[in-house]
Design a protein around this motif. Structure first.
Motif, short mmCIF file in Angstrom:
data_model
loop_
_atom_site.label_atom_id
_atom_site.label_comp_id
_atom_site.label_asym_id
_atom_site.label_seq_id
_atom_site.Cartn_x
_atom_site.Cartn_y
_atom_site.Cartn_z
N ILE A 74 1.02 -1.19 0.05
CA ILE A 74 -0.03 -0.16 -0.16
C ILE A 74 0.91 1.37 -0.11
CG2 ILE A 74 -1.98 1.10 1.34
CD1 ILE A 74 -2.65 -1.44 -0.01
N ARG A 75 0.56 2.06 -0.83
CA ARG A 75 1.35 3.30 -1.00
C ARG A 75 0.71 4.61 0.15
NH1 ARG A 75 3.97 4.13 -6.88
NH2 ARG A 75 4.49 1.82 -7.08
N PRO A 76 1.77 5.35 0.29
CA PRO A 76 1.43 6.32 1.30
C PRO A 76 0.09 7.26 1.04
CG PRO A 76 3.53 6.77 0.28
CD PRO A 76 3.19 5.49 -0.11
N ASN A 77 0.16 7.78 -0.50
CA ASN A 77 -1.05 8.25 -0.97
C ASN A 77 -2.29 7.72 -0.87
OD1 ASN A 77 0.77 10.58 -1.18
ND2 ASN A 77 0.64 10.33 -3.41
N GLN A 78 -2.36 6.62 -0.96
CA GLN A 78 -3.55 5.52 -0.70
C GLN A 78 -3.93 5.70 0.77
OE1 GLN A 78 -1.75 2.05 -2.44
NE2 GLN A 78 -2.99 2.30 -4.32
N VAL A 79 -3.03 5.58 1.46
CA VAL A 79 -3.59 5.86 3.06
C VAL A 79 -3.90 6.84 3.40
CG1 VAL A 79 -2.39 5.59 5.26
CG2 VAL A 79 -1.47 4.21 3.67
N THR A 80 -3.49 8.26 2.75
CA THR A 80 -3.99 9.48 2.86
C THR A 80 -5.61 9.75 2.40
OG1 THR A 80 -1.64 10.33 2.68
CG2 THR A 80 -3.52 12.01 2.39
N LEU A 81 -5.66 8.93 1.38
CA LEU A 81 -7.05 8.83 0.67
C LEU A 81 -7.96 8.12 1.80
CD1 LEU A 81 -6.63 8.49 -3.16
CD2 LEU A 81 -7.87 10.32 -1.83
N MET A 82 -7.47 7.08 2.27
CA MET A 82 -8.32 6.34 2.99
C MET A 82 -8.70 6.83 4.40
SD MET A 82 -7.17 2.15 2.80
CE MET A 82 -5.07 2.76 3.36
N GLY A 83 -7.78 7.79 4.89
CA GLY A 83 -7.88 8.74 5.89
C GLY A 83 -8.99 9.89 5.54
N LEU A 84 -9.15 10.16 4.52
CA LEU A 84 -9.95 11.34 4.10
C LEU A 84 -11.45 10.70 4.09
CD1 LEU A 84 -10.65 14.19 3.08
CD2 LEU A 84 -9.98 13.28 0.76
N VAL A 85 -11.46 9.57 3.44
CA VAL A 85 -12.70 8.61 3.41
C VAL A 85 -13.35 8.46 4.62
CG1 VAL A 85 -13.82 6.63 2.72
CG2 VAL A 85 -12.31 7.66 1.28
N LEU A 86 -12.50 8.18 5.71
CA LEU A 86 -13.05 7.85 7.05
C LEU A 86 -13.24 9.33 7.81
CD1 LEU A 86 -10.43 5.37 8.60
CD2 LEU A 86 -12.97 4.95 7.84
N ALA A 87 -12.62 10.29 7.66
CA ALA A 87 -13.03 11.48 8.23
C ALA A 87 -14.37 12.01 7.56
CB ALA A 87 -11.87 12.82 7.76
N ILE A 88 -14.50 12.05 6.20
CA ILE A 88 -16.08 12.06 5.51
C ILE A 88 -17.01 11.39 6.39
CG2 ILE A 88 -17.33 12.14 3.42
CD1 ILE A 88 -14.57 12.80 2.02
N GLY A 89 -16.66 9.95 6.38
CA GLY A 89 -17.70 9.20 6.97
C GLY A 89 -17.76 9.57 8.27
N ALA A 90 -17.01 10.25 9.38
CA ALA A 90 -17.07 10.66 10.61
C ALA A 90 -18.03 12.02 10.69
CB ALA A 90 -15.89 10.83 11.18
N ALA A 91 -18.14 12.55 9.80
CA ALA A 91 -18.51 13.97 9.85
C ALA A 91 -20.03 13.81 9.78
CB ALA A 91 -18.14 14.98 8.72
N ALA A 92 -20.61 12.97 8.90
CA ALA A 92 -22.02 12.77 8.76
C ALA A 92 -22.63 12.33 9.94
CB ALA A 92 -22.45 11.49 7.88
N PRO A 93 -22.42 11.17 10.62
CA PRO A 93 -22.93 10.89 12.06
C PRO A 93 -22.73 11.82 13.23
CG PRO A 93 -20.79 9.36 11.76
CD PRO A 93 -21.05 10.37 10.33
N VAL A 94 -21.67 12.50 13.25
CA VAL A 94 -21.41 13.55 13.99
C VAL A 94 -22.57 14.87 14.05
CG1 VAL A 94 -19.94 15.35 14.77
CG2 VAL A 94 -19.00 13.35 14.56
N SER A 95 -22.83 15.04 12.73
CA SER A 95 -23.89 16.31 12.46
C SER A 95 -25.20 15.48 12.95
CB SER A 95 -23.77 16.39 10.96
OG SER A 95 -24.22 15.53 10.03
N VAL A 96 -25.50 14.51 13.11
CA VAL A 96 -26.79 13.84 13.20
C VAL A 96 -27.30 14.38 14.69
CG1 VAL A 96 -28.33 11.65 13.62
CG2 VAL A 96 -26.73 12.08 11.59
#
Length: 418
Positions: A213-235
């Motif tokens: 796994i390459r570092p930029n792929q890890v960064t993207l996975m982190g961004l996806v999780l952060a986006i996934g975190a924002a939705a339930p927090v806003s509820v």
């Protein structure tokens, strides 16, 4: 200058054994030595051994831009060593900064003989042989003969490698422990909260590198999780907020892991560092937006809204000035900026030392822990007020230290030591 790397260049495995080279961070020690020398600024490497290299080894190195050749001891006798030699022993795991330090010492001190480092005086891990003395190595018919010739070169001076990483990997070495030690050393001195996250990110990084796994792929996975975190927090529902907080914490683990993967696999780059920076800033604003939406779901709250605007304004100032400083001071190697600026601030006035201490409280690792803590007690809205206070203080501080950072912090561009 040529990097002369001693070692068996044959098959590799995940452990050690006769005729096999250990794998550390997804690369054989031979590959790591070549790439470390390249990063330190040595333009050409020669791997000397008795076994022809596996084709994939040469291909992987050349795909990374390494100028490397492989030679047996017969071919070694014909090598041109008149520009000097950086010698790396078989089985040595060394970080590029240690090699760069040896190069600097040899140049600034005008070394006429040999500098030896690591291991013991009679059996060093590394050696820097001057152009005037390198001729003594020509004609060696094996590694033992080469080391005997090296031992007779005068003048001879031993150099400490502290605080850099250099370790000889023995046949019975624990590779998992060595990888972990290397990653932790590369991470350097960090805040209390970042150290807590590293307990999860370091073992994860070892797994990710092993699977390519390459570092930029890890960064993207982190961004996806952060986006996934924002939705339930806003509820603004307890269970959803807690799930979102845990997702945000997981994204922070990946935020730490991407840099570890990059450094361990020699894939750190200016683009990767800037990409990670942009993703980090994006996750800040995603979380702040989610917290504001959650607070307004309870009913109109003008105080919370005004506080959120203050938090946003302060955060924008911090992001803008920090981005400017990173580009101004370390545009070609932004990954060095945080450590270099922290070191400079630590050694100056009380205000600068306060700035260094205060920056820890606006780091994403700190926020990730606060998010989880407040989510557990169902008080995430408090984070908006803390965020506003911290953003205002941080914006004043970063504007105050900006002239100092521009004047005092210097980061060498990659390859500048060549």
């Amino acid at each position: 200058m040529v990097a002369l790397i001693l070692g068996n260049t044959g098959a590799t495995n995940t452990g050690t054994g006769a005729g096999l080279t250990p794998i550390v961070g997804g690369l054989s020690l031979v590959e790591r030595a070549v790439l470390a020398a390249q990063r330190a600024g040595v333009p050409r490497s020669v791997v000397v051994g008795t076994v022809a290299p596996v084709g994939s080894t040469a291909a992987r190195l050349r795909a990374r831009g390494a100028k490397v050749s492989f030679a047996d001891w017969t071919a070694f006798k014909r090598l041109d060593l008149t520009d000097g030699v950086l010698l790396i022993r078989n089985g040595v795991l060394v970080e590029p900064r240690a090699l760069a330090m040896l190069l600097d010492r040899s140049r600034t001190e005008d070394v006429r003989g040999v500098l030896v480092a690591g291991g013991s005086t009679g059996d060093p891990d590394l050696a820097m042989v001057s152009s005037s003395a390198a001729g003594a190595l020509v004609g060696a018919n094996g590694a033992d003969d080469l080391m005997r010739r090296l031992a007779h070169i005068e003048p001879r001076r031993e150099v400490s490698l502290a605080p850099f990483f250099c370790r000889r990997v023995e046949p019975d070495s624990d590779l998992a422990e060595i990888e972990t030690a290397y990653i932790r050393h590369q991470n350097g001195r960090e805040s209390f909260f970042t150290k807590k996250i590293r307990k999860f990110s370091v073992p994860l990084s070892r797994v990710l590198v092993r699977h390519g796994i390459r570092p930029n792929q890890v960064t993207l996975m982190g961004l996806v999780l952060a986006i996934g975190a924002a939705a339930p927090v806003s509820v603004d529902v307890y269970a959803a907020s807690l799930a979102g907080a845990l997702l945000y914490y997981a994204s922070m683990i990946l935020d730490c892991s991407d840099g570890e993967v990059a450094r361990l696999s020699f894939r750190d780059s200016a683009f990767g560092a800037w990409f990670e920076t942009v993703v980090d800033y994006t996750t800040y604003f995603l979380l702040l937006g989610a917290l504001v939406i959650a607070s307004q779901r309870r009913g109109p709250d003008d105080v919370a809204l005004v506080t959120a605007v203050v938090a946003l304004a302060g955060s924008v100032i911090v992001v803008a000035v920090a981005g400017y400083l990173r580009q101004r001071v370390a545009g070609k190697d932004p990954g060095q900026f945080d450590d270099a600026s922290a070191a400079a601030l630590r050694s100056s006035t009380r205000f600068h030392r306060f700035a260094r201490w205060g920056r820890q409280w606006i780091k994403r690792s700190t926020i990730a822990h606060l998010v989880v803590a407040f989510a557990v007690v169902n008080q995430l809205s408090i984070l908006i007020y803390l965020w506003a206070f911290g953003a205002v203080v941080a914006s004043v501080v970063i504007i105050g230290v900006e002239p100092f950072v521009v004047r005092r912090v210097k980061v060498a561009a990659p390859g500048a030591r060549a």
